[in-house]
Design an enzyme around this catalytic site. Structure first.
Site, PDB file in Angstrom:
ATOM      1  N   GLN A   1      46.784  33.922  37.978  1.00 20.39           N
ATOM      2  CA  GLN A   1      45.429  33.530  37.604  1.00 20.39           C
ATOM      3  C   GLN A   1      44.662  34.756  37.107  1.00 20.39           C
ATOM      4  OE1 GLN A   1      41.939  31.446  40.077  1.00 20.39           O
ATOM      5  NE2 GLN A   1      43.814  30.254  40.064  1.00 20.39           N
TER       6      GLN A   1
ATOM      7  N   ASN B   1      40.612  35.819  36.334  1.00 24.08           N
ATOM      8  CA  ASN B   1      39.220  35.374  36.514  1.00 24.08           C
ATOM      9  C   ASN B   1      38.246  36.434  36.023  1.00 24.08           C
ATOM     10  OD1 ASN B   1      40.092  33.016  37.775  1.00 24.08           O
ATOM     11  ND2 ASN B   1      39.988  33.909  39.812  1.00 24.08           N
TER      12      ASN B   1
ATOM     13  N   HIS C   1      38.149  42.198  49.795  1.00 27.59           N
ATOM     14  CA  HIS C   1      37.665  42.913  48.602  1.00 27.59           C
ATOM     15  C   HIS C   1      36.196  42.574  48.349  1.00 27.59           C
ATOM     16  CE1 HIS C   1      36.875  42.664  44.140  1.00 27.59           C
ATOM     17  NE2 HIS C   1      37.025  43.949  44.351  1.00 27.59           N
TER      18      HIS C   1
ATOM     19  N   ARG D   1      37.843  54.829  15.285  1.00 28.69           N
ATOM     20  CA  ARG D   1      37.381  53.452  15.456  1.00 28.69           C
ATOM     21  C   ARG D   1      36.862  53.172  16.852  1.00 28.69           C
ATOM     22  NH1 ARG D   1      43.085  51.047  14.260  1.00 28.69           N
ATOM     23  NH2 ARG D   1      43.450  52.776  15.692  1.00 28.69           N
TER      24      ARG D   1
ATOM     25  N   TYR E   1      39.606  39.949  36.894  1.00 30.53           N
ATOM     26  CA  TYR E   1      40.605  39.903  37.967  1.00 30.53           C
ATOM     27  C   TYR E   1      41.923  39.331  37.471  1.00 30.53           C
ATOM     28  CZ  TYR E   1      36.605  39.473  41.259  1.00 30.53           C
ATOM     29  OH  TYR E   1      35.462  39.648  41.968  1.00 30.53           O
TER      30      TYR E   1
ATOM     31  N   ARG F   1      29.048  41.326  45.840  1.00 30.87           N
ATOM     32  CA  ARG F   1      29.929  40.161  46.038  1.00 30.87           C
ATOM     33  C   ARG F   1      31.022  40.552  47.016  1.00 30.87           C
ATOM     34  NH1 ARG F   1      29.990  36.224  41.272  1.00 30.87           N
ATOM     35  NH2 ARG F   1      28.421  36.996  39.830  1.00 30.87           N
TER      36      ARG F   1
ATOM     37  N   LYS G   1      45.279  41.508  44.180  1.00 36.24           N
ATOM     38  CA  LYS G   1      44.327  41.429  43.070  1.00 36.24           C
ATOM     39  C   LYS G   1      44.342  42.746  42.303  1.00 36.24           C
ATOM     40  CE  LYS G   1      41.125  38.710  45.860  1.00 36.24           C
ATOM     41  NZ  LYS G   1      39.823  38.714  46.542  1.00 36.24           N
TER      42      LYS G   1
ATOM     43  N   HIS H   1      35.831  39.401  50.429  1.00 36.87           N
ATOM     44  CA  HIS H   1      36.613  38.167  50.419  1.00 36.87           C
ATOM     45  C   HIS H   1      38.126  38.406  50.505  1.00 36.87           C
ATOM     46  CE1 HIS H   1      33.128  36.431  47.767  1.00 36.87           C
ATOM     47  NE2 HIS H   1      32.777  36.575  49.022  1.00 36.87           N
TER      48      HIS H   1
HETATM   49  C1  LIG Z   1      36.948  32.758  43.470  1.00 34.59           C
HETATM   50  C2  LIG Z   1      36.830  31.433  42.694  1.00 34.59           C
HETATM   51  C3  LIG Z   1      35.646  30.722  42.725  1.00 34.59           C
HETATM   52  N1  LIG Z   1      35.546  29.550  42.060  1.00 34.59           N
HETATM   53  C4  LIG Z   1      34.261  28.832  42.065  1.00 34.59           C
HETATM   54  C5  LIG Z   1      33.658  28.558  43.429  1.00 34.59           C
HETATM   55  C6  LIG Z   1      32.153  28.671  43.177  1.00 34.59           C
HETATM   56  O1  LIG Z   1      31.663  27.432  42.699  1.00 34.59           O
HETATM   57  C7  LIG Z   1      32.031  29.670  42.043  1.00 34.59           C
HETATM   58  C8  LIG Z   1      31.666  31.082  42.521  1.00 34.59           C
HETATM   59  O2  LIG Z   1      32.590  31.433  43.553  1.00 34.59           O
HETATM   60  P1  LIG Z   1      32.267  32.606  44.566  1.00 34.59           P
HETATM   61  O3  LIG Z   1      30.868  32.475  45.041  1.00 34.59           O
HETATM   62  O4  LIG Z   1      33.343  32.601  45.591  1.00 34.59           O
HETATM   63  O5  LIG Z   1      32.372  33.881  43.594  1.00 34.59           O
HETATM   64  P2  LIG Z   1      32.491  35.402  44.033  1.00 34.59           P
HETATM   65  O6  LIG Z   1      31.607  35.652  45.213  1.00 34.59           O
HETATM   66  O7  LIG Z   1      32.309  36.239  42.851  1.00 34.59           O
HETATM   67  O8  LIG Z   1      34.003  35.468  44.530  1.00 34.59           O
HETATM   68  C9  LIG Z   1      34.812  36.552  44.218  1.00 34.59           C
HETATM   69  O9  LIG Z   1      34.375  37.664  44.980  1.00 34.59           O
HETATM   70  C10 LIG Z   1      35.169  38.846  44.847  1.00 34.59           C
HETATM   71  C11 LIG Z   1      34.614  39.886  45.789  1.00 34.59           C
HETATM   72  C12 LIG Z   1      36.626  38.605  44.941  1.00 34.59           C
HETATM   73  O10 LIG Z   1      37.397  39.425  45.445  1.00 34.59           O
HETATM   74  C13 LIG Z   1      37.121  37.378  44.253  1.00 34.59           C
HETATM   75  O11 LIG Z   1      38.478  37.104  44.586  1.00 34.59           O
HETATM   76  C14 LIG Z   1      36.263  36.187  44.537  1.00 34.59           C
HETATM   77  O12 LIG Z   1      36.371  35.825  45.921  1.00 34.59           O
HETATM   78  O13 LIG Z   1      33.301  29.678  41.382  1.00 34.59           O
HETATM   79  C15 LIG Z   1      36.602  29.022  41.347  1.00 34.59           C
HETATM   80  O14 LIG Z   1      36.503  27.925  40.745  1.00 34.59           O
HETATM   81  N2  LIG Z   1      37.792  29.710  41.307  1.00 34.59           N
HETATM   82  C16 LIG Z   1      37.930  30.912  41.957  1.00 34.59           C
HETATM   83  O15 LIG Z   1      39.033  31.538  41.906  1.00 34.59           O
END
Ligand SMILES: Cc1cn([C@H]2C[C@H](O)[C@@H](COP(=O)(O)OP(=O)(O)O[C@H]3O[C@@H](C)C(=O)[C@@H](O)[C@H]3O)O2)c(=O)[nH]c1=O
Length: 182
Positions: free
Chosen positions: A46, A48, A119, A23, A132, A59, A72, A62
């Protein structure tokens, strides 16, 4: 699952035992008993997901500052990424150093990133979903980062960078930052 320590203390590459049949495949990605026995975090608050359309998208890098420093656990649900951990912990022997692994949705492998580390990742394919688990809640006022193209870090990203966010392009360089205190 095989849990392999990386060159940054507290970072691990976790490769599951994938069981294939007619499968498809099945794999255990997280096991509280197994993580606990290896001294890894088992409490996640959490979950994500990010979706990146284009190969070469970058990306990061952070982190969150105390009291929201987080562990994470990340993996590619679709596609492949080059995933990097940078040690920013005050007093760490490997402060400013980094390690990188390729995470491949076919392999179902995971990267465990300890607190006090930045990261980031670059997509190696189009249409990447990165999943995540976080040990601390999102705390925008405690977010920080370091530039992915910082010459001091000298990260060898595998591909030319195609897409980044304005925020990531404006992050500070390592020499202009303070080490992280957990
Ligand atoms: C990280 C995060 C962002 N957001 C929102 C903020 C913004 O409007 C939108 C996109 O956020 P960012 O531009 O920060 O997304 P991004 O650049 O993908 O952020 C991520 O990058 C990688 C490398 C990591 O390690 C993660 O922990 C996180 O920081 O989502 C949340 O609502 N909750 C969350 O936990």
């Amino acid at each position: 699952m095989k849990i392999t320590p990386l060159s940054i203390a507290g970072a691990y590459h976790i490769v599951p035992e994938k069981r294939g049949d007619n499968r498809g495949a099945f794999a255990r990605l997280f096991c509280s008993d197994h993580f606990d026995a290896a001294g890894l975090n088992t409490q996640w608050v959490q979950m994500n997901l990010s979706r990146s359309a284009q190969q070469g998208t970058l990306r990061g890098l952070h982190f969150q500052r105390a009291p929201f420093s987080e562990i994470k656990l990340v993996r590619a649900v679709t596609g492949k990424v080059y995933d990097v951990v940078v040690d920013l912990r005050a007093g760490s022997e490997t402060y400013g150093a980094h390690c990188g692994v390729t995470l491949d949705s076919d392999q179902m492998d995971t990267l465990y990133i300890p607190q006090g580390c930045a990261h980031g990742f670059q997509t190696l394919t189009d249409n990447v979903e990165l999943h995540y688990m976080h040990s601390a809640p999102y705390a925008p006022d405690h977010e920080g980062g370091v530039r992915f193209d910082d010459p001091t870090l000298a990260i060898a990203w595998p591909l030319p960078v195609t897409e980044t966010s304005p925020r990531d392009r404006a992050l500070p360089l390592l020499p202009d930052m303070k080490p992280l205190i957990l």
